[in-house]
Design an enzyme around this catalytic site. Structure first.
Site, mmCIF file in Angstrom:
data_model
loop_
_atom_site.group_PDB
_atom_site.id
_atom_site.type_symbol
_atom_site.label_atom_id
_atom_site.label_comp_id
_atom_site.label_asym_id
_atom_site.label_seq_id
_atom_site.Cartn_x
_atom_site.Cartn_y
_atom_site.Cartn_z
ATOM 1 N N ASP A 1 23.890 25.229 -3.073
ATOM 2 C CA ASP A 1 22.655 25.557 -3.791
ATOM 3 C C ASP A 1 22.181 26.971 -3.453
ATOM 4 O O ASP A 1 21.513 27.611 -4.259
ATOM 5 C CB ASP A 1 21.499 24.619 -3.382
ATOM 6 C CG ASP A 1 21.771 23.155 -3.643
ATOM 7 O OD1 ASP A 1 22.191 22.828 -4.754
ATOM 8 O OD2 ASP A 1 21.551 22.335 -2.715
ATOM 9 N N ASP B 1 28.296 26.175 -6.747
ATOM 10 C CA ASP B 1 27.508 25.186 -7.482
ATOM 11 C C ASP B 1 27.722 25.508 -8.953
ATOM 12 O O ASP B 1 27.193 26.512 -9.455
ATOM 13 C CB ASP B 1 26.023 25.299 -7.112
ATOM 14 C CG ASP B 1 25.265 24.082 -7.577
ATOM 15 O OD1 ASP B 1 25.714 23.444 -8.549
ATOM 16 O OD2 ASP B 1 24.226 23.768 -6.977
ATOM 17 N N GLU C 1 30.168 21.760 -5.017
ATOM 18 C CA GLU C 1 29.257 20.613 -5.146
ATOM 19 C C GLU C 1 29.967 19.398 -5.731
ATOM 20 O O GLU C 1 29.761 18.286 -5.250
ATOM 21 C CB GLU C 1 28.045 20.958 -6.040
ATOM 22 C CG GLU C 1 27.241 19.689 -6.328
ATOM 23 C CD GLU C 1 25.815 19.875 -6.721
ATOM 24 O OE1 GLU C 1 25.467 20.927 -7.245
ATOM 25 O OE2 GLU C 1 25.045 18.915 -6.494
ATOM 26 N N THR D 1 20.974 20.857 -12.587
ATOM 27 C CA THR D 1 21.581 19.884 -13.514
ATOM 28 C C THR D 1 20.516 19.071 -14.248
ATOM 29 O O THR D 1 20.662 18.796 -15.451
ATOM 30 C CB THR D 1 22.534 18.944 -12.729
ATOM 31 O OG1 THR D 1 23.568 19.748 -12.168
ATOM 32 C CG2 THR D 1 23.158 17.900 -13.631
ATOM 33 N N ILE E 1 26.773 24.140 -11.798
ATOM 34 C CA ILE E 1 25.515 24.140 -12.560
ATOM 35 C C ILE E 1 24.409 23.759 -11.581
ATOM 36 O O ILE E 1 24.280 22.595 -11.203
ATOM 37 C CB ILE E 1 25.565 23.142 -13.742
ATOM 38 C CG1 ILE E 1 26.615 23.597 -14.763
ATOM 39 C CG2 ILE E 1 24.177 23.022 -14.388
ATOM 40 C CD1 ILE E 1 26.754 22.687 -15.973
ATOM 41 N N ASP E 2 23.681 24.743 -11.122
ATOM 42 C CA ASP E 2 22.547 24.434 -10.250
ATOM 43 C C ASP E 2 21.327 24.279 -11.159
ATOM 44 O O ASP E 2 20.994 25.186 -11.928
ATOM 45 C CB ASP E 2 22.315 25.552 -9.228
ATOM 46 C CG ASP E 2 21.196 25.164 -8.279
ATOM 47 O OD1 ASP E 2 21.298 24.083 -7.670
ATOM 48 O OD2 ASP E 2 20.204 25.905 -8.191
HETATM 49 C C1 IPD Z 1 19.406 20.919 -7.142
HETATM 50 C C2 IPD Z 1 18.493 22.052 -7.552
HETATM 51 C C3 IPD Z 1 17.067 21.696 -7.227
HETATM 52 C C4 IPD Z 1 16.887 21.334 -5.772
HETATM 53 C C5 IPD Z 1 17.860 20.247 -5.358
HETATM 54 C C6 IPD Z 1 19.291 20.639 -5.678
HETATM 55 P P1 IPD Z 1 21.579 20.485 -8.636
HETATM 56 O O1 IPD Z 1 20.750 21.209 -7.420
HETATM 57 O O2 IPD Z 1 18.842 23.246 -6.884
HETATM 58 O O3 IPD Z 1 16.179 22.745 -7.518
HETATM 59 O O4 IPD Z 1 15.572 20.898 -5.572
HETATM 60 O O5 IPD Z 1 17.724 20.017 -3.984
HETATM 61 O O6 IPD Z 1 20.157 19.611 -5.324
HETATM 62 O O7 IPD Z 1 21.677 19.046 -8.288
HETATM 63 O O8 IPD Z 1 20.796 20.718 -9.858
HETATM 64 O O9 IPD Z 1 22.872 21.210 -8.614
HETATM 65 CA CA CA Z 2 22.711 22.503 -6.800
#
Ligand code: IPD
Ligand code: CA
Length: 263
Positions: free
Chosen positions: A213, A85, A69, A90, A87-88
């Site tokens: 993700d 990813d 990412e 963030t 930190i999913d």
């Molecule tokens: C996000 C999270 C979120 C989802 C977003 C993602 P991030 O990833 O998974 O739940 O709704 O589409 O981009 O930006 O926190 O790594």
């Molecule tokens: Ca993510």
């Protein structure tokens, strides 16, 4: 195909990255937030966690490429690719909400073969390898046996960017609020997926997700007996920007509702 790495070694790498991320989570200063796009946040914690993962995964499988990412390493076409990813969730992370995860998937050509999703605050580590089942810490995972949408807890994610038709999208959300037992937006697609795998939720759907993700979580759902598809009911969910994961009983009902409101 024999997995080219030992699953416990992959889990170890995710736990180590989680230890670093959790230390930063507990000490996080919002002044460190940077913006990648509207409501699309990042910080040094995402980038440093990614670098740590890349360093250790390179040692584990030197011939593999990466899709990450934060782009701290160049994406390359290789037989094996790590999909990361760091930190999913963030936005949760920077707001001090303990729903975030380290997510690492391994692809062999176009197929997911291993994955780990680790939520450090709760010390919950979900992992799977193809054909060998899915686990939470030491326990095997199974999707729920709930048969009806009205008894289901459904999770979604709100797209960060522009929504094509907000009216249609809100109608879809309204349908789920009416037709299910409960409707949630947790803020981490990786966690949403593994909660379906663990039978905590019956279904999760979201449009606009990226491969990092969902790669690890999608495999974990499948290995726990769940179904993962795109919004046509097909297989184009890793790079296709639409994903529905559900237990096999409610998948059809959720898919039919989603299809009424998306093109
Ligand atoms: C996000 C999270 C979120 C989802 C977003 C993602 P991030 O990833 O998974 O739940 O709704 O589409 O981009 O930006 O926190 O790594
Ligand atoms: Ca993510």
């Amino acid at each position: 195909m024999k997995l080219p790495v030992e699953l416990p070694s992959l889990v170890e790498i995710a736990l180590e990255a989680g230890e670093y991320a959790q230390h930063e989570f507990l000490n996080f200063d919002r002044a460190a937030i940077e913006h990648k796009g509207k409501n699309d946040l990042v910080s040094y914690a995402d980038k440093e966690t990614e670098k740590l993962l890349v360093k250790n995964l390179r040692k584990l499988l030197p011939r593999a490429g990466f899709i990450t990412e934060e782009g701290t390493v160049k994406a390359e076409e290789k037989e094996f690719r790590w999909v990361i990813d760091p930190i999913d969730g963030t936005t949760n992370f920077v707001h001090g909400i303990p729903l975030y995860a380290i997510s690492v998937g391994l692809m062999h050509h176009e197929e997911l073969v291993a994955g780990v999703v680790y939520n450090p605050p709760l010390k919950e580590c979900f992992y799977a390898s193809k054909g060998k089942g899915a686990f939470l810490n030491d326990d095997p995972l199974r999707v729920s046996a709930v048969k009806k949408l009205e008894d289901s807890l459904v999770i979604t994610g709100f797209p960060y960017g522009k929504i094509k038709s907000q009216e249609q999208y809100l109608k879809l959300l309204g349908q789920f609020i009416n037709d299910s037992q409960g409707f949630r937006r947790l803020g981490s697609a990786a966690i949403d997926l593994v909660y379906v795998a663990a039978g905590r939720s019956e279904a999760f759907f979201e449009g606009g997700l990226s491969a990092w993700d969902l790669a690890a979580g999608a495999l974990i759902v499948k290995e726990a007996g769940g179904m993962v598809t795109d919004f046509k009911g097909g297989d184009n969910y890793i790079f296709g920007k639409e994903l529905l994961a559900a237990n096999p009983y409610v998948h059809k009902a959720v898919l039919e509702l989603v299809q009424q409101y998306v093109d």
